[in-house]
Every structure is written in C-alpha cells, then in structure tokens.
Design a protein around this motif. Structure first.
Motif, short mmCIF file in Angstrom:
data_model
loop_
_atom_site.label_atom_id
_atom_site.label_comp_id
_atom_site.label_asym_id
_atom_site.label_seq_id
_atom_site.Cartn_x
_atom_site.Cartn_y
_atom_site.Cartn_z
N UNK B 69 0.81 -1.22 0.00
CA UNK B 69 0.00 0.00 0.00
C UNK B 69 0.84 1.27 0.00
N UNK B 93 -8.28 1.72 -4.58
CA UNK B 93 -7.77 0.83 -3.52
C UNK B 93 -8.32 1.26 -2.16
N UNK B 95 -8.47 0.31 2.10
CA UNK B 95 -7.64 -0.33 3.11
C UNK B 95 -8.38 -0.37 4.44
N UNK B 97 -7.29 -1.05 8.18
CA UNK B 97 -6.12 -1.31 9.01
C UNK B 97 -6.45 -2.18 10.22
N UNK B 117 -13.92 7.88 4.11
CA UNK B 117 -13.83 7.09 2.89
C UNK B 117 -14.18 7.90 1.65
N UNK B 165 -14.91 0.23 10.13
CA UNK B 165 -13.76 0.38 9.22
C UNK B 165 -14.07 -0.22 7.85
N UNK B 168 -16.16 2.20 5.99
CA UNK B 168 -15.35 3.29 5.44
C UNK B 168 -14.71 2.86 4.12
N UNK B 169 -14.23 1.61 4.08
CA UNK B 169 -13.64 1.11 2.84
C UNK B 169 -14.70 1.01 1.74
N UNK B 172 -15.64 4.08 -0.37
CA UNK B 172 -14.73 4.47 -1.44
C UNK B 172 -15.12 3.89 -2.79
#
Lengths: 398, 264
Positions: B69, B93, B95, B97, B117, B165, B168-169, B172
């Motif tokens: 990344x 892309x 991510x 975490x 995002x 999380x 949030x991805x 995108x």
C-alpha cells in the motif's frame, strides 16, 4: 471593567485587545489539531527555539543601521531559528533511537540558553539597553503600534484560513495515519504544514504573550474544548472560540489597571475556562463522572442488598443498609419489609433468568449484557422472558 | 507503465505484462532495521478473487500489506496495481487497518469515520451534501451498523469497530480491498457479517486480499492463499496451495495436521 470589555479604554488598549483576540482564535484552532495529533510538546520546542533568532535579527538590523525593534524583522528571525530547532528535533528523532520528547528537551534548552546569552550580550550594547527584547519572553504590549497590531491580526487571519483549508487532511492524519497515506495523502508533508502553522502562531504571538506562554494559548483551549464534545471538528471550533475569548477578556482585563501584564492575564483567563470545563462538562467533566460513579455505586449496593435479603443473609455494609432503609425495603432491626421482600424476590428472579439465558443457545450471545444490574426486561422481549420462565419452572423459581 | 522489467536466473531482462493483476509485487524486500522482515517476495493477486495472506506470527504479513500500500517504503522491489504505479490507482484501492493501530478515544463519531472514505471525492473544501450522508448510511447499513451512526467510536465493541472500518472502505467504491486481520478479536456475528460483505464484493468482480490468522476458516472463506514466512512460501488456489506440506514448510513443525480434511 465594562469600559475595558467594550473597548473604551483608549487607543493602545483597543489595539492590544483586537490583536489578542485574533491571536487567540488562531492559536486555539491550530492548537486543537496539534493536540489531536498528540504533538503538543513540540510547541514548547518551537517557542523556545525562537529566542536566538529574535536576538540575532535584532543584532543584524542594528548592524545595518536600522531600527532593531522592527517587528516583522524580529518575527522573521524568530521563525528561522524556530525552524532550525524543529529541524533539529526531527533529525534527532529520525536518525537516532531517541524518542521525540527527549529530543525536544535537549533542543529546547540549548536554543533557549543560547538565546539568553545573546540577550545578555545585547544588554551590554549601547543601542541594546532600550531594546526591551526581554519583553518577548513574557510579552509586552505597552508600546504596541498600530502596525504591530495589524501584523498580528493579519498573521492570525492567514493562519486561521490555512487551518480551515487543511482541516480534513490534518484530521485524517491524526486519526489514522496509514489510512490517510493509502488515500494518497502525503502525511509527512501534512505534519510539516501543521508545524509551520504552530510556528506562525508562535511568531505572531511573541509581542503579546511572549514565547514562554504561547504554549498555553495553543494547548489550553484545545484540552478545555475536548471536555465538551466527541467530535474533532467541534473540538477545533470550540478551541478557537475559547482562545478568542481568552485573548479578548484577558487583554481587556489587563487594561483596567496599570502594569498588569497582558500575556499572563490571557493565560489565566484561558486557564479559568479550562478549569470550568474540567469541572462542569456534561459527560467528560469531573463532577459528572463523580456523580455517575456515585449513582453506579448506589445501584450496586442496592442490588447486592436485595439479593442478600432474598437469600436470608444479613446485610453488614453500612452503605447497603442505608440504601435499603431509606427506600423502605428494610426495617431498622435488619428485617425486610413486605416491599423489601417483593423487591428481593424480583431481583432473585432476574438473577435466575440471566442464569437460564446462558443455557439457551439462541439467547446465550446476550449473556454479555449481564453486568449484574441490567434488568432482563431491558434486553429481552416479553415473549423471550416467558420462554426463560418456562425453563426455570421445573427447577422451581426461588 | 504496463510492463515490469525482470531479471531471469541467467541475468537477462524480460518484460511481464501485469495489467490484469490488481496487485503485483516483484522482489519486494522490507526492513525496519538491520535485517529484512520480508525478503524478495513476488506476489500476483488475481482479479475477482479473495486471497488470504497467511503465515506465523512475525512472518511479515502485515508488513507485506503495508509495503503493497506504500505505507512502508520497500528497500527493494516494486509494486504495481493493474500494471501501473500505486499513485495512479489510489482511488481504486481501499484499506482496512488493524484495529490495534487506532486511538479509540479520538473525538470522532462513527459517521465521521465512514465519511473519511469519501475524502477523495470531497477533497479539501467541497461541502458535505445530502448524497454524501446518504452514501455513509448506505455503507453502514451494509455492515449492519446503521443504528450506531452517532456513537463515539470508543463506545463500540471490537467487532463493531471493525465493521465501521469496513464501511469506510466500502464508501470508497474501490476495486481492490486490502484488510489487515479483519477477524482478529471480533465476535462470531461480526465475523459472519464481514465475510458476507467480502464475498458480495468478490461476486461483484472486486478483488479482496486479507491478512488472516485462523487456518481453520481459510477453506470456507477464501479462493486463494499466499503463504509467507519472511519469504514467499507458496501461492495459488486453496486446493493447490493450501496443503499440509506447504503449511509445514511455512509454520515449521506439525502445525496444520488434521486441519485439512481433503489432504488425508
């Protein structure tokens, strides 16, 4: 006092008050991002590292036959040496295994010591005696010029504008650096921008609060704001508000009597806001958490007392006894009242239902909600409670 | 930028076309100090698949992901995404975490986290509009967290944090999803919710890569595996590469015995 707060105390006082307000707003906003990035200490290094640059700028300007007290010149010199200090901290942190706080401690004291030596040298010079450079340590607003106030207000406005512009990337970097990088943000450059903003606030604030106290204007409004909200943007907005209020009220107060130092009064006002926040803020404040703790303690004692009554055990703890008596659940001689017996039976039933819940596969995941106080009716529907009671009856509910 | 120059064993340079691979690593070596944590790793992720990166603790799984990344700069080697440079493909892309890397007392609410995002869409100054709020709620609904939008993130359980999380991805609308131990320390309900969403993504033609710890679920969850223990220890479909031999080689000892029913 009223005259001071409504800007009726004379030309100099008005200049100082407006300048302090602009500085307070900018420092509060920038400080919030610094605090959220957990780099509050860096501001200490930056501010102390301004001193040698300040003194050198004075010497250079005098050397060229100019006015050594020309504010923009002094600000430029301070900015350059603060930049050198900042660079030294980041170089030491990157190239050695020393942690940042140790690097800050070392750089801060060396730069400050060197600056003091230069100040002493200036004192011995002919033109240095009236320079009043030591006023920049704690701020000195007595001889503030209109142009000084304008420089400070413009600097504050620029810093505030840049902070608003960069708020999203700075917050993303502070919250989750790796994610910010994957989104294509250059977090090293964003951190650098934040440092430049802190540096700018420090340099702008030299005249009013001085380099030793500027740290207070950056950090105190932010930590005070944190007590009131769980939203990062709100923290920054509130910090700017608190900073502006401190600057305005502090400068006005210091104008009410001769020889009151402006910078320290501003810091005291901002501390007052901090102390009020710490005590009174609704969810994170000290009073609120003390009340919550007391309430929890009472609930626990009441519940344990009721379970003791249900099992026919004596109640020894005085707080528990008080809780039961004051609610008319237990008589003075320790015998439960009718009401107490009912409540105790209810508590025991709840307890047994929680036990039964753990043995029913479809409900057992809810067992995490069993903290000893939560009533089963708050977690389950009436139908589910009936299901539990059906399981309970063969063993006989107590 | 569609080809990668490679040296073969006899030193000749050859070109390789990697436009079909959402993520490819060639000769990637990463080091935090004096010794490489990941050594000369080649990896080729196939589009539209779910790949598990597996290996023992300290084998460099998370490090490999971070190097892929661009969060860590590799000492050597190169990373391509759809044959091009990482920077040209950032928007595609997403991510997720590791949970442990976050300060959960940070003053931010679930809704704000998911809004991050949308950063590439919002940029520095664009106003947040109704459609952005709607997008955030849609992503939260997809992971079953729509009722928690106004919670402070520290008030959530570990599993709920992980789902936020993931939301949030999702916001995108990426094509490649990289997740660092998404199932570490989460409850069974969350694990099921996450894997459902990931499989949906794969079925929509997206590519999913996850660092994964639990060997017993590899066959149920993933199509492909990448085995790593500082070096690349194996790569391929679960049937071909997730074998007892490969696990012995990767983990050492007898770990993995009895784990793979079909290997018997």
């Amino acid at each position: 006092m009223f005259e001071a707060l409504t800007l009726q105390l004379g030309y100099n006082a008005v200049l100082v008050t407006l300048g302090s307000t602009a500085l307070g707003v900018a420092a509060g906003a920038v400080g919030a991002f610094l605090y959220l990035r957990k780099r509050a200490l860096v501001s200490d290094a930056i501010s102390h590292a301004t001193l040698p640059g300040l003194a050198l700028a004075f010497l250079v300007m005098v050397g060229f036959g100019g006015d050594g007290r020309f504010l923009p010149g002094l600000m430029l010199g301070s900015a350059l040496s603060a930049w050198a200090g900042l660079y030294a901290v980041s170089w030491i942190t990157r190239k050695t295994r020393l942690p940042e706080d140790a690097a800050i401690g070392a750089v801060l004291s060396v730069f400050f010591g060197f600056g003091i030596v230069l100040l002493t040298v200036i004192q011995t010079m002919q033109s240095g005696r009236q320079a009043g450079l030591e006023g920049f340590l704690l701020g000195s607003t007595a001889g503030m010029l209109r142009s000084d106030a304008l420089v400070i207000a413009a600097g504050g406005a620029i810093v505030l504008g840049a902070t608003i512009l960069l708020r999203r990337p700075m917050l993303m970097t502070a919250f989750d650096e790796g994610y910010a990088q994957v989104q294509g943000l250059n977090t090293a450059r964003i951190d650098m921008a934040l440092m430049v903003l802190v540096l700018a606030v420090t340099v702008v604030g030299l005249k009013i609060v001085g380099l030793i106290l500027i740290v207070a204007m950056l950090i105190i409004p932010a930590v005070a704001a944190r007590f009131w909200t769980e939203n990062a943007s709100r923290v920054a907005q509130l910090a700017a508000l608190f900073g502006g209020m401190s600057g305005y009220i502090g400068a006005a107060l210091s104008a009410t009597a001769p020889d009151l130092p402006t910078g320290p009064i501003i810091v005291l006002v901002s501390f007052t806001l901090f102390a009020l926040s710490l005590l009174l803020a609704p969810s994170r404040g000290v009073l609120a958490s003390a009340l919550r703790h007391r309430q929890l303690q009472h609930e626990v004692h009441l519940r344990q007392g009721l379970l003791a009554l249900a099992h026919g055990q004596p109640v020894y703890e005085s707080l528990t006894q008080r809780m039961l008596r004051s609610r008319g659940l237990m008589r003075a001689d320790g015998v439960p009242t009718d009401k107490g017996r009912n409540a105790a039976a209810q508590a025991l039933l709840d307890e047994n239902r929680w036990q039964a819940l753990r043995r029913i596969e479809t409900l057992s995941s809810l067992a995490v909600r069993d903290d000893g106080l939560t009533r089963i009716g708050d977690v389950l529907t009436p139908d589910q409670v009936k299901l539990l009671d059906a399981r309970l009856s063969p063993q006989g509910a107590a | 930028m569609t080809a990668v120059e490679l040296a073969t064993d006899n030193g000749q340079m050859v070109s390789e076309n990697l436009t079909g691979s959402p993520l490819a690593l060639r000769g990637v070596t990463v080091s935090y100090g004096s010794e490489p944590v990941v050594f000369s790793v080649d990896m080729t992720i196939e589009a539209g698949t779910m790949t598990a990166i597996i290996g023992p603790n300290g084998a460099g799984k998370s490090t490999l992901l971070k190097a892929a990344l661009g969060i860590i700069k590799p000492l050597a080697g190169r990373v391509t995404t759809w044959g091009g440079s990482l920077d040209s493909q950032r928007a595609r892309i997403a991510y997720v975490p590791q949970r442990a890397s976050i300060d959960w007392d940070f003053p931010t609410q679930v809704r704000d986290v998911v809004m991050m995002g949308l950063f590439r869409e919002l940029g520095l100054l664009r106003r947040v509009r109704a459609k952005h709020h709607a997008k955030v709620m849609e992503c939260l609904t997809r992971v079953g967290m729509q009722d928690f939008a106004d919670r402070q993130i520290g008030q959530l359980s570990g599993g709920q944090q992980q789902r936020v999380f993931l939301a949030r991805a999702l916001a995108q609308e990426a094509d490649l999803y990289l997740l660092d131990e998404p199932f570490a320390g989460v409850d069974a309900a969350t694990e099921a919710a996450i894997i459902t969403v990931l499989k949906e993504l794969r079925n929509e033609g997206k590519t999913v890569v996850a660092v994964h710890h639990d060997l017993s679920t590899v066959e149920d969850y993933f199509d492909r595996v990448f085995l790593i223990n500082r070096r690349r220890m194996g790569e391929g479909s679960v049937e071909a590469a997730f074998t007892q031999d490969a696990l012995h080689a990767t983990y050492g000892g007898r770990l993995g015995d009895g784990l793979i029913a079909r290997a018997g």
